[in-house]
Design an enzyme around this catalytic site. Structure first.
Site, PDB file in Angstrom:
ATOM      1  N   GLU A  70      -8.704 -24.854  97.711  1.00  0.00           N
ATOM      2  CA  GLU A  70      -7.893 -25.565  98.699  1.00  0.00           C
ATOM      3  C   GLU A  70      -6.616 -26.144  98.103  1.00  0.00           C
ATOM      4  OE1 GLU A  70      -9.763 -27.591 102.157  1.00  0.00           O
ATOM      5  OE2 GLU A  70     -11.449 -27.789 100.770  1.00  0.00           O
ATOM      6  N   ARG A  94      -8.585 -30.953 106.768  1.00  0.00           N
ATOM      7  CA  ARG A  94      -9.330 -29.708 106.939  1.00  0.00           C
ATOM      8  C   ARG A  94      -9.576 -29.354 108.399  1.00  0.00           C
ATOM      9  NH1 ARG A  94     -14.054 -31.024 102.522  1.00  0.00           N
ATOM     10  NH2 ARG A  94     -13.117 -30.067 100.678  1.00  0.00           N
ATOM     11  N   GLU A 226     -26.285 -35.249 102.574  1.00  0.00           N
ATOM     12  CA  GLU A 226     -25.791 -34.535 103.748  1.00  0.00           C
ATOM     13  C   GLU A 226     -26.744 -34.577 104.933  1.00  0.00           C
ATOM     14  OE1 GLU A 226     -24.498 -30.010 105.044  1.00  0.00           O
ATOM     15  OE2 GLU A 226     -24.735 -30.471 102.912  1.00  0.00           O
ATOM     16  N   GLY A 239     -14.511 -35.139  97.417  1.00  0.00           N
ATOM     17  CA  GLY A 239     -15.188 -36.005  96.467  1.00  0.00           C
ATOM     18  C   GLY A 239     -16.148 -36.995  97.094  1.00  0.00           C
TER      19      GLY A 239
END
Length: 265
Positions: A70, A94, A226, A239
């Site tokens: 990216e 994003r 997550e 990060g």
């Protein structure tokens, strides 16, 4: 018990159900993130939150489904559509860049960098060796790699050169342009968005306790990473995923151990 299974980014049917506009977009994150933790949590009576919030990576190779670095956009790369035109601020967050790519023909775009960017990172040669990025000696070759009209690509690049010289992007308000992008050869990669991670999942509190109905903690059940919701909001900054996992992983581990010691489990 600590749930740290990852989210559901690799479980396509739930991704499609939660976010229909991304139907068919391939996962590029943790391949075992297949909702297992969510199923366990729901069985235990946990509340789920924000299942429609996903983290999308804008630049994944069309060939091979490989994430393309990216930082290349931040270093000065631009995105062109099949008509050879820019269509977004390439340095945007994003979600926005990904949605703009999905609006283009074929739901894909072409990342273009020049030799100044390429030569500064020897690792980029790997993309060329794998056939994910094509070396183009001329602007006409760039157009051919894209499948666009050569005059259109030349016009786009010339306009970008003027944009760089003015340090003002009147088209898409891009404020950071590190290179003029006029140093051939150029390198082109066909890219598309990919699902990197899920931002929704199990509701927890600041003690990493899994919450049931009425914000009541479920005894002995903790979660981190997550698989949880509400930590990242609607967009995960680079990060922050690791920071989230480490912070709440430590909390969940400590709380779970204390609970086991207290209850004798």
């Amino acid at each position: 018990m600590v749930l740290a299974t990852g989210g559901f980014a690799a479980y396509s049917s739930l991704v499609d159900q939660s976010h229909p506009t991304l139907k068919g977009i391939a996962p590029v994150g943790f391949r075992d993130a297949t909702r297992d933790g969510l199923v366990i949590a729901r069985t235990a009576g946990a509340s789920l939150l924000d299942l429609d919030q996903l983290e999308i990576r804008p630049t994944v190779s069309v060939k091979g489904n490989v994430p393309i670095e990216e930082a290349l956009r931040a270093r000065g790369g631009i995105l062109l559509n099949k008509s050879g035109k820019r269509f977004t601020d390439e340095t945007g967050i994003r979600d926005i860049v990904s949605q703009d790519i999905l609006k283009q023909s074929g739901h894909a775009a072409y990342l273009v960098i020049d030799s100044e960017i390429f030569d500064a990172d020897k690792a980029l040669q790997t993309y060329v060796d794998q056939g994910l990025m094509k070396r183009c000696g001329t602007v006409a070759a760039v157009a051919k790699a894209i499948g666009a009209n050569s005059a259109a690509v030349k016009s786009t690049l010339n306009r970008y050169y003027r944009t760089y010289d003015r340090k003002f992007d009147q088209d898409f308000a891009r404020y950071e342009m590190r290179v003029r992008l006029d140093q051939g050869p150029w390198y082109v990669a066909a890219v598309k968005p990919g699902v990197l991670a899920t931002l929704g999942g199990i509701r927890i509190n600041d003690r990493a306790e899994v919450l049931g109905s009425g914000d009541t903690p479920i005894p002995g059940l903790y979660a981190a990473g997550e698989v949880t919701a509400g930590v990242q909001g609607g967009n995960m900054m680079p990060g922050n995923g690791l920071t989230d996992a480490v912070t709440f992983g430590l909390i969940a581990g400590a709380k779970s151990a204390a609970y086991a010691g207290k209850t004798g489990l």
